[in-house]
Structure formats: structure tokens, C-alpha cells
Design a protein around this motif. Structure first.
Motif, PDB file in Angstrom:
ATOM      1  N   ARG A  69       0.842  -1.204   0.000  1.00 46.38           N
ATOM      2  CA  ARG A  69       0.000   0.000   0.000  1.00 46.38           C
ATOM      3  C   ARG A  69       0.876   1.253   0.000  1.00 46.38           C
ATOM      4  NH1 ARG A  69      -4.201   0.020   4.713  1.00 46.38           N
ATOM      5  NH2 ARG A  69      -4.716  -1.928   3.630  1.00 46.38           N
ATOM      6  N   MET A  70       1.966   1.217   0.742  1.00 52.19           N
ATOM      7  CA  MET A  70       2.904   2.340   0.740  1.00 52.19           C
ATOM      8  C   MET A  70       3.390   2.650  -0.671  1.00 52.19           C
ATOM      9  SD  MET A  70       5.321   1.509   4.047  1.00 52.19           S
ATOM     10  CE  MET A  70       6.680   2.438   3.315  1.00 52.19           C
ATOM     11  N   ALA A  71       3.636   1.618  -1.463  1.00 53.16           N
ATOM     12  CA  ALA A  71       4.111   1.829  -2.826  1.00 53.16           C
ATOM     13  C   ALA A  71       3.079   2.582  -3.662  1.00 53.16           C
ATOM     14  CB  ALA A  71       4.461   0.489  -3.470  1.00 53.16           C
ATOM     15  N   VAL A  72       1.801   2.303  -3.434  1.00 52.31           N
ATOM     16  CA  VAL A  72       0.739   2.986  -4.167  1.00 52.31           C
ATOM     17  C   VAL A  72       0.729   4.473  -3.829  1.00 52.31           C
ATOM     18  CG1 VAL A  72      -1.760   3.164  -4.511  1.00 52.31           C
ATOM     19  CG2 VAL A  72      -0.677   0.908  -4.304  1.00 52.31           C
ATOM     20  N   TYR A  73       0.937   4.793  -2.539  1.00 52.97           N
ATOM     21  CA  TYR A  73       0.835   6.175  -2.072  1.00 52.97           C
ATOM     22  C   TYR A  73       2.207   6.821  -1.836  1.00 52.97           C
ATOM     23  CZ  TYR A  73      -4.039   4.922  -1.421  1.00 52.97           C
ATOM     24  OH  TYR A  73      -5.336   4.515  -1.638  1.00 52.97           O
ATOM     25  N   ARG A  74       3.194   6.312  -2.529  1.00 55.80           N
ATOM     26  CA  ARG A  74       4.579   6.757  -2.319  1.00 55.80           C
ATOM     27  C   ARG A  74       4.748   8.258  -2.551  1.00 55.80           C
ATOM     28  NH1 ARG A  74       9.697   3.225  -4.249  1.00 55.80           N
ATOM     29  NH2 ARG A  74      11.375   4.544  -3.455  1.00 55.80           N
ATOM     30  N   ASN A  75       3.997   8.823  -3.465  1.00 57.29           N
ATOM     31  CA  ASN A  75       4.151  10.238  -3.808  1.00 57.29           C
ATOM     32  C   ASN A  75       2.988  11.099  -3.317  1.00 57.29           C
ATOM     33  OD1 ASN A  75       6.663   9.970  -5.362  1.00 57.29           O
ATOM     34  ND2 ASN A  75       5.396   8.777  -6.777  1.00 57.29           N
ATOM     35  N   ASP A  76       2.267  10.603  -2.305  1.00 57.81           N
ATOM     36  CA  ASP A  76       1.083  11.317  -1.819  1.00 57.81           C
ATOM     37  C   ASP A  76       1.325  12.100  -0.529  1.00 57.81           C
ATOM     38  OD1 ASP A  76      -0.035   9.976  -3.963  1.00 57.81           O
ATOM     39  OD2 ASP A  76      -1.924   9.598  -2.929  1.00 57.81           O
ATOM     40  N   GLY A  77       2.570  12.253  -0.129  1.00 61.83           N
ATOM     41  CA  GLY A  77       2.883  13.115   0.999  1.00 61.83           C
ATOM     42  C   GLY A  77       2.825  12.479   2.361  1.00 61.83           C
ATOM     43  N   TYR A  78       2.662  11.156   2.449  1.00 60.64           N
ATOM     44  CA  TYR A  78       2.662  10.491   3.748  1.00 60.64           C
ATOM     45  C   TYR A  78       4.082  10.294   4.279  1.00 60.64           C
ATOM     46  CZ  TYR A  78      -2.257   9.433   2.950  1.00 60.64           C
ATOM     47  OH  TYR A  78      -3.607   9.537   2.733  1.00 60.64           O
ATOM     48  N   PHE A  79       5.029  10.201   3.379  1.00 60.73           N
ATOM     49  CA  PHE A  79       6.436  10.043   3.745  1.00 60.73           C
ATOM     50  C   PHE A  79       7.270  10.473   2.546  1.00 60.73           C
ATOM     51  CE2 PHE A  79       4.830   6.091   1.995  1.00 60.73           C
ATOM     52  CZ  PHE A  79       5.785   5.716   1.070  1.00 60.73           C
ATOM     53  N   ALA A  80       8.537  10.759   2.793  1.00 63.43           N
ATOM     54  CA  ALA A  80       9.432  11.121   1.692  1.00 63.43           C
ATOM     55  C   ALA A  80       9.615   9.916   0.781  1.00 63.43           C
ATOM     56  CB  ALA A  80      10.774  11.587   2.238  1.00 63.43           C
ATOM     57  N   ALA A  81       9.410  10.104  -0.506  1.00 66.02           N
ATOM     58  CA  ALA A  81       9.450   8.993  -1.443  1.00 66.02           C
ATOM     59  C   ALA A  81      10.767   8.237  -1.390  1.00 66.02           C
ATOM     60  CB  ALA A  81       9.191   9.499  -2.859  1.00 66.02           C
ATOM     61  N   ASP A  82      11.873   8.966  -1.179  1.00 64.37           N
ATOM     62  CA  ASP A  82      13.172   8.293  -1.152  1.00 64.37           C
ATOM     63  C   ASP A  82      13.431   7.551   0.153  1.00 64.37           C
ATOM     64  OD1 ASP A  82      13.586  10.446   0.514  1.00 64.37           O
ATOM     65  OD2 ASP A  82      15.246  11.308  -0.646  1.00 64.37           O
ATOM     66  N   ALA A  83      12.491   7.662   1.105  1.00 66.96           N
ATOM     67  CA  ALA A  83      12.618   6.935   2.375  1.00 66.96           C
ATOM     68  C   ALA A  83      11.855   5.619   2.364  1.00 66.96           C
ATOM     69  CB  ALA A  83      12.127   7.804   3.531  1.00 66.96           C
ATOM     70  N   TYR A  84      11.286   5.267   1.216  1.00 69.64           N
ATOM     71  CA  TYR A  84      10.445   4.070   1.152  1.00 69.64           C
ATOM     72  C   TYR A  84      11.170   2.827   1.680  1.00 69.64           C
ATOM     73  CZ  TYR A  84       7.850   0.107  -0.658  1.00 69.64           C
ATOM     74  OH  TYR A  84       7.166  -1.076  -0.750  1.00 69.64           O
ATOM     75  N   ASP A  85      12.364   2.570   1.214  1.00 68.75           N
ATOM     76  CA  ASP A  85      13.065   1.339   1.587  1.00 68.75           C
ATOM     77  C   ASP A  85      13.322   1.271   3.091  1.00 68.75           C
ATOM     78  OD1 ASP A  85      13.081   0.412  -1.009  1.00 68.75           O
ATOM     79  OD2 ASP A  85      15.082   1.210  -1.447  1.00 68.75           O
ATOM     80  N   ALA A  86      13.730   2.386   3.678  1.00 71.36           N
ATOM     81  CA  ALA A  86      14.023   2.409   5.114  1.00 71.36           C
ATOM     82  C   ALA A  86      12.753   2.184   5.925  1.00 71.36           C
ATOM     83  CB  ALA A  86      14.685   3.729   5.497  1.00 71.36           C
ATOM     84  N   ILE A  87      11.657   2.832   5.521  1.00 70.19           N
ATOM     85  CA  ILE A  87      10.394   2.670   6.253  1.00 70.19           C
ATOM     86  C   ILE A  87       9.864   1.254   6.070  1.00 70.19           C
ATOM     87  CG2 ILE A  87       8.009   3.457   6.461  1.00 70.19           C
ATOM     88  CD1 ILE A  87       8.986   6.203   5.466  1.00 70.19           C
ATOM     89  N   ALA A  88       9.935   0.740   4.851  1.00 71.64           N
ATOM     90  CA  ALA A  88       9.470  -0.619   4.594  1.00 71.64           C
ATOM     91  C   ALA A  88      10.233  -1.633   5.431  1.00 71.64           C
ATOM     92  CB  ALA A  88       9.600  -0.945   3.111  1.00 71.64           C
ATOM     93  N   SER A  89      11.529  -1.406   5.633  1.00 65.01           N
ATOM     94  CA  SER A  89      12.330  -2.304   6.461  1.00 65.01           C
ATOM     95  C   SER A  89      11.823  -2.299   7.904  1.00 65.01           C
ATOM     96  CB  SER A  89      13.802  -1.895   6.402  1.00 65.01           C
ATOM     97  OG  SER A  89      14.590  -2.742   7.203  1.00 65.01           O
ATOM     98  N   ARG A  90      11.484  -1.120   8.421  1.00 67.77           N
ATOM     99  CA  ARG A  90      10.950  -1.035   9.786  1.00 67.77           C
ATOM    100  C   ARG A  90       9.592  -1.716   9.886  1.00 67.77           C
ATOM    101  NH1 ARG A  90       9.326   3.134  11.996  1.00 67.77           N
ATOM    102  NH2 ARG A  90       9.281   4.660  10.285  1.00 67.77           N
TER     103      ARG A  90
END
Length: 250
Positions: free
Chosen positions: A203-224
Motif C-alpha cells: 500500500r505504501m508503494a501505491v501512495y509513495r508520492n502522496d505526501g505520507y512520507f518522503a518517497a526516497d525513504a520508502y526502503d528504510a520505512i518498509a524495512s521497519r
């Protein structure tokens, strides 16, 4: 109360792929069969006639919408959707049905009950600690959960206090209103009770550019997210299904 009627998952996500995945998450978490948990796309279609006669209760999913958005920025679909969700909440508050509103939906219920929702209580995307209040520890649905557990959140608005007449069931410092009950049949959670960690990162991948988190932080957040244990929130949904749905006790 025992019932043969199914529950209804109400989709409020414009993104069809995310909506389909969320429905599957609710199916898995409740352990219901598709015949026991129907689905309805409220973004594109109004509630059908006799919906309150056909279903024993409702599960309301999340959405990228925010009720605090200026009304001038809301399209006709969003305004209709908010009105129809309030209809469900009003019926549940009057004990005429049962409903569990999640994430975006808690704002709908809070406003309907006369509470205040603002942008002052957002939470970062990812796992957070949730604590049950004393009332939460005695609640029919939440009382069987651990008094402190991990859940997944991602939201831009929230509330400092539970709305008038409701009972605060769960909290944390970042967003004080994590769950409450109004009457015996209307529940609302700020956290997402349905996704597994894998579901959530998809779901995070779908909303990656919607302002919930910095797009370039996806991998770090997904790991957590993947490292978190989120077993307790799904137990809440299973109890809701047993209490108000076709899996309910005789």
C-alpha cells in the motif's frame, strides 16, 4: 447476536488496486469467507437501497481523502461519500447496525459525534505503539488484546480528544485518540487493524508520492514495517466478526 447476514466492507479508496488489496486484507484478518464479507465501492457507487436490511454490520477502510480538506477542494464524489459514511455511523450509534471505521473513517465519526479533527495530530507512516486505556482493557472487542501492542499508521489528521459521548479505548502520545466506542456497536480506530506488514508496504508503494512520507525513504520505512509484529490489531477484527457478523456466536 447470531446472524446469517454477511458483513459489508466499504471501500473509500479511489485507487482500484489498493482497494482490492485492502478488501483481501480484511478477509484475511477477519478470517471470513468472501460470501461472509461482501464489498462495495462507495467512491463510485452510492449505498444500495436496503443496505441496512441486507448486512449485519460494516467495516470501513482507509482513504487518501481527509475530512479537514477545504470543502471547496472536495469533488462531488468525496462529499457524497462523506454523507453516506455518516449515515452508517448514525445507524451504528443508534444501535441499528454495527460498524468499525478505520483511519480516515475515524474522522468521519468524530465529526458526526461533535468532536474536532485537525491536522495537529498526524503520524508518520509505519509501526507505532498503542496503549489500551482502562476502559479499553474492559471493552468487549479490545479487552482481549495486549494492553500495549504495535499497529500500523499513516495519516495526516487526527483528534486530541474522543468525541462527546464516546469512550476512549486506546491512545498514544503522538495521536491521543487511537480508538473509541460510541454506544455498543460503533467503533473507530485511527490505526489500521487489517494489513499484514507485507500488505502495508504494498500500500505504501501505491501512495509513495502522496505526501505520507518522503518517497526516497520508502526502503528504510518498509524495512521497519517488515520488522514489526502486528498480530494484535487483526484480533480486534476477528472479534468484531464473531460479535456482529456471520461468524457470531449462537
Amino acid at each position: 447476536m447470531a446472524t446469517d447476514d454477511p458483513l459489508l466492507y466499504v471501500c473509500v479508496r479511489p485507487q482500484a488496486g489498493a482497494a482490492a488489496a485492502e478488501y483481501r486484507s480484511f478477509l484475511t484478518a477477519t478470517r471470513l469467507a468472501p460470501t461472509q464479507l461482501d464489498q462495495h465501492d462507495l467512491v463510485r457507487n452510492p449505498l444500495p437501497d436496503h443496505v441496512f436490511d441486507r448486512y449485519s454490520g460494516f467495516l470501513i477502510g482507509g482513504s487518501p481523502f481527509n475530512i479537514t480538506d477545504p470543502d471547496s477542494s472536495k469533488n462531488d464524489s468525496q462529499r457524497r461519500l462523506e454523507f453516506e459514511l455518516e449515515r452508517i455511523a448514525q445507524r451504528a450509534a443508534a444501535a441499528q447496525t454495527a460498524a468499525l471505521f478505520t483511519c480516515y473513517g475515524i474522522g468521519i465519526v468524530t465529526r458526526m459525534l461533535g468532536g474536532t479533527v485537525s491536522r495537529a495530530w498526524p503520524e508518520d507512516t509505519g509501526p507505532v505503539a498503542i496503549e489500551l486505556t482502562r476502559n479499553g482493557q474492559r471493552d468487549p472487542l479490545l479487552g482481549g488484546l495486549a494492553s500495549r501492542f504495535t499497529a500500523l499508521t499513516a495519516h495526516k489528521e487526527g483528534a486530541a480528544e474522543a468525541p462527546p459521548g464516546s469512550i476512549l479505548l486506546a491512545t498514544n502520545p503522538a495521536c491521543p485518540v487511537q480508538a473509541y466506542r460510541s454506544g455498543d456497536r460503533l467503533y473507530a480506530t485511527q490505526f489500521h487493524p487489517e494489513p499484514t506488514t507485507r500488505d502495508f508496504t504494498e500500500r505504501m508503494a501505491v501512495y509513495r508520492n502522496d505526501g505520507y512520507f518522503a518517497a526516497d525513504a520508502y526502503d528504510a520505512i518498509a524495512s521497519r514495517v517488515h520488522a514489526a509484529s502486528v498480530t494484535e490489531p487483526a484480533r480486534l477484527l476477528r472479534t468484531f466478526a464473531r460479535s456482529f457478523g456471520p461468524a457470531g456466536p449462537a
